[in-house]
Each structure stands twice: as C-alpha cells, then as structure tokens.
Scaffold this active site. Structure first.
Site, mmCIF file in Angstrom:
data_model
loop_
_atom_site.group_PDB
_atom_site.id
_atom_site.type_symbol
_atom_site.label_atom_id
_atom_site.label_comp_id
_atom_site.label_asym_id
_atom_site.label_seq_id
_atom_site.Cartn_x
_atom_site.Cartn_y
_atom_site.Cartn_z
ATOM 1 N N SER A 219 0.789 -1.222 0.000
ATOM 2 C CA SER A 219 0.000 0.000 0.000
ATOM 3 C C SER A 219 0.826 1.279 0.000
ATOM 4 O O SER A 219 0.333 2.323 -0.419
ATOM 5 C CB SER A 219 -0.944 0.010 1.204
ATOM 6 O OG SER A 219 -0.220 -0.043 2.424
ATOM 7 N N HIS B 274 -5.605 -4.000 -1.487
ATOM 8 C CA HIS B 274 -5.302 -2.951 -2.458
ATOM 9 C C HIS B 274 -5.165 -3.482 -3.881
ATOM 10 O O HIS B 274 -4.872 -2.713 -4.800
ATOM 11 C CB HIS B 274 -4.018 -2.215 -2.074
ATOM 12 C CG HIS B 274 -4.163 -1.307 -0.896
ATOM 13 N ND1 HIS B 274 -4.622 -0.007 -1.003
ATOM 14 C CD2 HIS B 274 -3.930 -1.514 0.418
ATOM 15 C CE1 HIS B 274 -4.652 0.550 0.196
ATOM 16 N NE2 HIS B 274 -4.230 -0.339 1.073
ATOM 17 N N LYS C 106 -12.455 -0.680 0.264
ATOM 18 C CA LYS C 106 -11.654 0.024 -0.739
ATOM 19 C C LYS C 106 -12.367 -0.064 -2.087
ATOM 20 O O LYS C 106 -13.394 0.579 -2.272
ATOM 21 C CB LYS C 106 -10.238 -0.549 -0.745
ATOM 22 C CG LYS C 106 -9.491 -0.263 0.560
ATOM 23 C CD LYS C 106 -8.094 -0.818 0.569
ATOM 24 C CE LYS C 106 -7.297 -0.396 1.800
ATOM 25 N NZ LYS C 106 -7.923 -0.641 3.094
#
Length: 396
Positions: free
Chosen positions: A183, A211, A242
C-alpha cells in the site's frame, strides 16, 4: 497516577507536533467521491481515498443498502454462532468465493480482523509463517498473535524468501504471507514466483488482496488473476472498504477446510458482530456490478497511466507502480506535511505519509487514483502538483 502519565503524553504529543509528524484529520461533509465538500464549505478533489472503482457513492449500492435495511433491519446484535446468520451474509460470502475462484469465504467486521484472526486458529509453535517485510500492520499483528516460528524476507525478494523456506523445513507446516499490492509503494507481489517456491518447498500461500482486488489483473480480479495463479493460493483476505464499495467489512476466502476451521476458532469472528445487513446487501449488489462490466476497471487503468506519465514528465520522483497507488517521493517528513497543506490550497486533497507509516527518510505524498476521476480532475491535480512542487523546490 494519571497526572504523571498525562504529563508524559503531553510531552510526547508536543514532540510529535514539533517534529512535523502530528496527524490532523480533515472533515468531509459530503459523500466520498472524486469531488468532496469540506467542513468550511470549500470543494476539493480527493486523491487519497481507496475508492479505486469510484463506487463509494454509487446509487446502486446506496439503494441496495436501503433495501437490505428495510427488509432485514439495522444490526445483528450478536455474533453469528449465537444469534444466527442472515441469508445476506451467506449470499455475500458465496459471491466473494466466486469472484476469487475459491471454495468458500467468511466475513469479518474489517480486514484487520480477518488478518488478525487467520493464523492462530490454524498454526501452532510446530509451524512457520514466512512474511514479506512490507506486509500490512494487520498481518504483522496477526502473526504476533500466533505461536508459529516467524521468518521475514525483504520486500518481494525471492532469493531471501527461498532461504527462509529452506530454514523453515524444520517446521511441520509453512505458509508464505504477502500483500497483493503493497500500500505504500504500489508495487505488486510476484505471486507466480511465490507460488513456484511454495510448491518447491511444500508451503501454503496467503495473499492480502485489500489494495489489489478490483485494481490489478486484466479484469481487476487481483493478483491471482494477474499472474494466472487461481488454485495455487490457499488463502485470500480482503476488504469491502476500498475498491469494493468503500464501506466496512473484511473477509477471508480460500480452501473449504480452512474456512470451516476459522468459523470454529477464529476469535474476531467468534467474539465480534458480523457486518450489518445493509453492508451485506450492498456487497451483494457490488459483485453484480462487477460481473456486468469491466468498464470501471478499464477507466481506472487509463487514469493511472495518464497521471503517472504526466507526473514523471514533470520531473517528480515516483515509485514504480503496477496499481492505482502513485507514491510521489519527498523523503523529508515535514516537507510532506507542508506539501499536502500547500496543495490543499489548490483544491487537491492528498496526505503526506511519513514515519512510522513509512520508514524514516521515505516520506511521500501517496496519490490514489479512482475510476471516479475525469480527465479534467487529473489535469487539475497535475497542474497543482507542478505549481507546489516548483514553489517548494521539489522540481525545477
């Protein structure tokens, strides 16, 4: 006693502030999106959310959440093995397993809980965990909660990983643990090589897709898709917070027996409420959206390429990235704070990252691109970066 402790905390906080490391949170008074409204009524373009597919304010997800709340209520009020699970939870778990080509999935309140609750139920002090040095804090904390022997290899360094695997032959079971996308830097774990080594040295593989899911791979299905490793990864963990709608909720998906054991023994699952029905309902709708079209992922890829090329051409030092994360390197912590403050005046919302979030001397502005960004948003951000970068002597 607290008077002494209070003085200690006050001194520590003052030192953090004087070092330019104090974290101040800005107030958003609008839905999360490409453009947001701040507390003072001003508008800003948001380039620091993990809203990779731009779905955080999706009308379809909002409507699905409302429908689930109308039909199933607000919350669960207990844990699933005590009060029962809802049909929405199982439907979402099946959708997650289908997306990752796995046997089954288990929901958690957050991916932090998924990573914190995965190792201890499965491994003992007879076993080994081999972890990438840049893995997320939740993986690190999960490893600490387990008695397995710990090995650590330098980020994406396959030679070091192989040495760890050779040493770990002394243990009964071995598992290699890695983020899919790291990340802070935005680089992708070389999953094909990791799986090759796992098969050579008789180890399992676990990947945190927080991610990477929705972002990397030809259709955005994560690192297993990108490297053609479906069926070679034993455990995937991830988040709904996310790319998958930007709310809350985490999951572990993988081999059937692993998921079954987590339902029996994973402490964050057994001792914490599951996600509320509205989140599960929106999550189900999210995977329907992703099944219908790859348009959002395709747009994200184009946005990343456009932004990165323009920033490199302007002279910025940017970490190599294969994801939606663009690390603009400044190296100096106070400079990263000042840069973020100055670019905020240009209507661009970014955050400076510095120790302890990243190593000392590695401060940066982490830019996160989204499918919600239009070309005019990207152009405005690039122009603002160039202006502030020149004013602060970052670029010529």
């Amino acid at each position: 006693m607290y008077g002494k402790f209070q003085k200690y905390l006050q001194d520590e906080l003052k030192a953090i502030d004087e070092a330019g490391l104090y974290k101040r949170e800005r107030m958003i008074c609008s839905p999360q999106g490409a453009e947001i409204t701040l507390a003072d009524g001003s508008k800003a373009l948001n380039f620091c959310a993990n809203n990779y597919l731009g779905l955080a304010d999706s009308p379809r997800l909002v409507e699905a959440a409302k429908k689930a709340m109308d039909n199933r209520g607000y919350g669960m009020s207990s844990v699933r093995f005590i009060c029962g699970q809802m049909d929405l939870h199982r439907e979402l778990e099946k959708a997650i397993a289908k997306y990752f080509h796995t046997d089954d999935a288990i929901l958690y309140a957050a991916c932090f809980d998924a990573n914190g609750g995965v190792f201890e139920p499965l491994l003992t002090d007879d076993d080994a965990i081999i972890s990438d040095s840049l893995n997320h804090a939740s993986i690190i904390d999960g490893v600490r909660l387990c008695k397995a022997v710990r090995y650590r290899y330098a980020n994406a360094d396959m030679d070091e990983l192989e040495k760890c695997l050779q040493e770990a032959q002394a243990q009964r079971f071995r598992i290699i643990v890695t983020d899919g996308v790291f990340s802070m830097d935005g680089n992708v774990a070389p999953l094909d090589k990791i799986c090759d080594l796992a098969e050579k040295y008789d180890a399992m593989v676990m990947v945190d897709e927080s991610h990477s899911a929705g972002v990397v791979g030809p259709t955005g299905h994560g690192v297993a898709e990108q490297f053609g490793c479906y069926g070679r990864v034993d455990i995937h963990t991830g988040t709904l917070g996310k790319a998958f709608g930007g709310a809350v909720g985490g999951f572990t998906t993988g081999r059937q027996e692993i998921i079954d054991m987590l339902r029996q023994r994973s402490r964050p699952y057994l001792f914490s409420n599951s996600i509320p029905p509205m989140i599960a309902g929106a999550g189900i709708e999210l995977f329907k959206i992703l099944e219908e079209s790859n348009a959002l992922h395709d747009k994200l890829v184009k946005n990343v390429e456009y932004f990165r090329e323009a920033m490199l051409a302007a002279g910025f030092d940017i970490k190599p990235t294969q994801s939606a994360i663009c690390a603009v390197m400044l190296y100096d912590a106070p400079l990263s704070q000042k840069f973020a403050a100055e670019i905020a005046k240009e209507g661009i919302f970014v955050t400076g990252f510095y120790y302890p979030v990243v190593p000392k001397g590695q401060a940066r502005i982490r830019v996160q691109l989204s499918a919600a960004h239009e070309k005019e948003h990207l152009d405005k951000a690039i122009a603002a970066f160039i202006k502030v970068g020149k004013n602060l002597g970052v670029i010529k």
